[in-house]
Every structure is written in structure tokens, then in C-alpha cells.
Enzyme design. Sequence first.
Site, PDB file in Angstrom:
ATOM      1  N   LYS A  20     -13.854   3.185  14.917  1.00  0.00           N
ATOM      2  CA  LYS A  20     -13.987   4.754  15.777  1.00  0.00           C
ATOM      3  C   LYS A  20     -13.900   5.627  14.195  1.00  0.00           C
ATOM      4  O   LYS A  20     -14.689   6.608  14.233  1.00  0.00           O
ATOM      5  CB  LYS A  20     -12.525   4.833  16.181  1.00  0.00           C
ATOM      6  CG  LYS A  20     -11.318   4.265  14.737  1.00  0.00           C
ATOM      7  CD  LYS A  20     -10.827   5.646  14.103  1.00  0.00           C
ATOM      8  CE  LYS A  20      -9.489   5.189  13.806  1.00  0.00           C
ATOM      9  NZ  LYS A  20      -8.304   5.574  13.201  1.00  0.00           N
ATOM     10  N   LYS A  52      -8.509  -0.575   8.040  1.00  0.00           N
ATOM     11  CA  LYS A  52      -9.642  -0.278   9.259  1.00  0.00           C
ATOM     12  C   LYS A  52     -10.801  -0.914   8.271  1.00  0.00           C
ATOM     13  O   LYS A  52     -10.727  -0.443   7.159  1.00  0.00           O
ATOM     14  CB  LYS A  52     -10.006   1.007   9.283  1.00  0.00           C
ATOM     15  CG  LYS A  52      -8.829   1.316  10.831  1.00  0.00           C
ATOM     16  CD  LYS A  52      -7.713   2.063  10.591  1.00  0.00           C
ATOM     17  CE  LYS A  52      -6.657   2.132  11.555  1.00  0.00           C
ATOM     18  NZ  LYS A  52      -5.147   2.366  10.281  1.00  0.00           N
ATOM     19  N   TRP A  54      -1.738   6.732   4.050  1.00  0.00           N
ATOM     20  CA  TRP A  54      -0.908   5.842   5.745  1.00  0.00           C
ATOM     21  C   TRP A  54       0.599   5.141   5.636  1.00  0.00           C
ATOM     22  O   TRP A  54       1.305   4.681   5.758  1.00  0.00           O
ATOM     23  CB  TRP A  54      -1.880   5.228   6.522  1.00  0.00           C
ATOM     24  CG  TRP A  54      -1.804   4.611   7.764  1.00  0.00           C
ATOM     25  CD1 TRP A  54      -2.864   2.986   7.498  1.00  0.00           C
ATOM     26  CD2 TRP A  54      -1.426   4.983   8.839  1.00  0.00           C
ATOM     27  NE1 TRP A  54      -2.438   3.232   9.777  1.00  0.00           N
ATOM     28  CE2 TRP A  54      -1.552   4.003  10.399  1.00  0.00           C
ATOM     29  CE3 TRP A  54      -0.006   6.135   8.634  1.00  0.00           C
ATOM     30  CZ2 TRP A  54      -0.575   3.935  11.206  1.00  0.00           C
ATOM     31  CZ3 TRP A  54       0.792   5.936  10.432  1.00  0.00           C
ATOM     32  CH2 TRP A  54       0.172   5.084  11.231  1.00  0.00           C
ATOM     33  N   GLY A  55       0.306   4.168   4.741  1.00  0.00           N
ATOM     34  CA  GLY A  55       0.773   3.552   3.505  1.00  0.00           C
ATOM     35  C   GLY A  55       2.472   3.760   3.648  1.00  0.00           C
ATOM     36  O   GLY A  55       3.681   3.504   3.959  1.00  0.00           O
ATOM     37  N   GLY A  85       0.901  -1.222  -0.045  1.00  0.00           N
ATOM     38  CA  GLY A  85       0.095   0.119  -0.207  1.00  0.00           C
ATOM     39  C   GLY A  85       0.409   0.599   0.036  1.00  0.00           C
ATOM     40  O   GLY A  85       1.737   0.854   0.856  1.00  0.00           O
ATOM     41  N   ASN A 115     -11.870  11.215   8.001  1.00  0.00           N
ATOM     42  CA  ASN A 115     -13.667  10.731   7.851  1.00  0.00           C
ATOM     43  C   ASN A 115     -14.285  11.664   8.430  1.00  0.00           C
ATOM     44  O   ASN A 115     -15.230  12.012   7.743  1.00  0.00           O
ATOM     45  CB  ASN A 115     -13.526   9.514   9.348  1.00  0.00           C
ATOM     46  CG  ASN A 115     -13.212   8.022   8.306  1.00  0.00           C
ATOM     47  OD1 ASN A 115     -14.016   7.678   7.213  1.00  0.00           O
ATOM     48  ND2 ASN A 115     -12.228   7.686   8.561  1.00  0.00           N
ATOM     49  N   GLN A 142     -12.782   5.792   5.286  1.00  0.00           N
ATOM     50  CA  GLN A 142     -13.181   3.954   5.412  1.00  0.00           C
ATOM     51  C   GLN A 142     -14.607   4.588   6.025  1.00  0.00           C
ATOM     52  O   GLN A 142     -15.511   3.313   6.588  1.00  0.00           O
ATOM     53  CB  GLN A 142     -12.518   3.774   5.918  1.00  0.00           C
ATOM     54  CG  GLN A 142     -11.355   3.168   4.705  1.00  0.00           C
ATOM     55  CD  GLN A 142     -11.794   2.310   4.128  1.00  0.00           C
ATOM     56  OE1 GLN A 142     -11.881   1.441   3.978  1.00  0.00           O
ATOM     57  NE2 GLN A 142     -11.931   3.133   2.587  1.00  0.00           N
TER      58      GLN A 142
END
Length: 374
Positions: free
Chosen positions: A231, A143, A33-34, A29, A295, A323
Site C-alpha cells: 500500500k 512494512k 508508530w512505535g 522502536g 508516503n 517506506q
Amino acid sequence: MPCQNFDYCFNNNSDELRGDSRKKIAIVGGGNWGSAIACVVGKTVKAQDDVFQPIVSMWCRDSRKFGDTTPSIAETINATHENPKYLPGRRIPSNVIATSSLLDACESAHILILVVPHQGIPQICSELRGNLRDDAHAVSLTKGISSTSENDVIRMQLISEDIEKALGVECSVLMGANLAGEVADGKFCEATIGCKSLENGEELKMLFNTPNFRIRVTTDYEAVELCGALKNIVACAAGFADGLGWAYNVKSAIIRLGLLETKKFVEHFYPSSHHTYFESCGVADLITTCYGGRNRKVAEAFIKSDKPLHIVEQELLKGQSAQGPPTAQDVFEMLEIHEITEKFPIFTSVHKIFTGEHGEQELYDSLRNHPEYD
């Protein structure tokens, strides 16, 4: 240095290090984040080169359309040591070598770090199945939730369980209060590793732990993973509250009640969980995401506009997705199957706002009439 030189080094490195007893790391990925976790792992493997091989391979999907001659994300990272599309302004260590070939990145890896949206997990596992080392293990930073059908009964399943069944490897999880940009900048944060095997958990702690990225390990992997998934739904509710101009007290109530719904969800589907809600993956991650995550940002923009969700995501996230909305849908469907939607009014209302079935009043009522007050 030209991109092709990096490809040459990457391919030859696999041959040179065959038989090396040190652990090879692959990141699956190349998004926000990757790329951030590559900034951490690229440094820790060099600092512990008696344990880990110094070259980290990183798979980045080639999303170019046919005829597009611009450099791929992998080529750009190798040439500039930066991912300008998803993590601009942060330097990725030069020992992280990107590639658009999933098999090249993973086939000789001892540890796979999966950092992709949960919708992409089935295809990735399909391509990797049968092409990994026998002694490989994985850690998921993805997630979301999944499901499986047994004797016509649909039951809850974790993304890590999907990975284990598809690849035949043990899969731990890493979740926590860590925004990608801050992690890449080396600012202090913490995370929780949930694992079945403490041996693998301690090895993963060695891989990720730094003075500014502190790691705790627990065998309560179900709760760790579900806290990381749920979350994002609560963060969407917090974003709606911000977009509607609601008071700070209301947002605080959303966070508290959202944590209680998370706890109740985990207890319903995984009653043997040890309750790790005060770890970084729990209350800390929830607070961080409700104030600084994508998000929250997407939900705020969505509730303030009349644009479809995918347009809002395109404008704010540059090709990535939040997500929270798909997880809210998956969770709602699971709650309906088990006939317990009334116990989770925030989770339910978030999903229905994204589908147009609920509005401001229904979300407000889901707080005022929450079953926790009964």
C-alpha cells in the site's frame, strides 16, 4: 522526575518481576508508530494486569552524535512522557519505560513488538539472537519485503519470516488503517493481526484491542503483511497524482488499480493466501494511506520539487523515512527476476519516478494502458 530515576526503576523492575507468570511486553522502536502503539499498549496492560506485567519496556535508538550532551530520546520520554521528536503533543503512559539498551528492553520479554524500518531488522535481530526467552514470540508492525537465495535462485520472503529465522521465534504481523497520530489521540480505528498460531493471535488481540482500536485476527498472515507493505507504493503514486494536480477520478483509479496489483502480487508469490483484502489491512489501509500517510506526503513533495528524495524526507519527516520508495525498489527487483514487470505498471512506474527514469507521462500511461483493461 529525573531520567536516572526511571532507569533505576526499569532495571530493578526486571529483578522484582522474575518468576511472574504474567506476560512482559517490549516495544522495539521509538519512532512515530512505535510511540503511538506505546500509547495503546501502556493502557491495555494496566487494564489487564492479571495477564500482562504493568511495565512496558521500550527500546529507542540513541541517534545522538559523539559529543552531543542533549538528552536521548529514551531519557526525554522517561522525563516528560512524550516523544517530542516523532510524536509531539501526545502523552505516553508513565508505565512505558524507555531505554537505549536493546537487550535490557527485550531479554526477559514474552512478547516483542517490532516497530522499526525494515532496513534495521537485520541488525536488531543480530543483537537479539540468543538473548530471548525460549517461549517468546513477536509481532511485526514493520512494512516492507525481503528476499532469500536458495541454490542461486532468489525468492520472495516476508519480513516476519526474516525475524523468525533470525530469532527462532514465531512472528505475527499487525497492519491496518491506522495513522499514528490518530491512534495516539485515541480516535477510532481498526487493525488486522495475521498469525500462524491462533493462540498467539488471540493473545495479541488481548494486548492491542480497545474500544477505539478494534482488532480482527486471521491466519492469512502473508496477505496481511504484503498489503501493509505494498500500500505504501500505491500511496506514492497517489502522492504523485496530488503533486501533479490530477483529478480525483485519476486518484481513485490509482487506488483501485493499485489494490488489484497488490492482489495479483500476493497471488503470484503466495497462491495459498485466503484473500483478506476487505479487512482493515487491505482496502481500508490503502485508502487511509493514499490520503493521509507519510508516503503520500513525501511523494507529493518530491514530484513538485527538484530536490533529492533524502532531502525531502529530512525536511518533512524529521529524521524518519518513507517506506514506499525502498519497498518499490525491492518489489521492482523481484518483479524483474520473475520477468513480470509488465503486469505491475503502477509498482514499476513509482520506482522509476524515484530513480528519475519515468516522469508524469509514463505514470499516466501506466494507468491508461493498464492490463486490467485488456
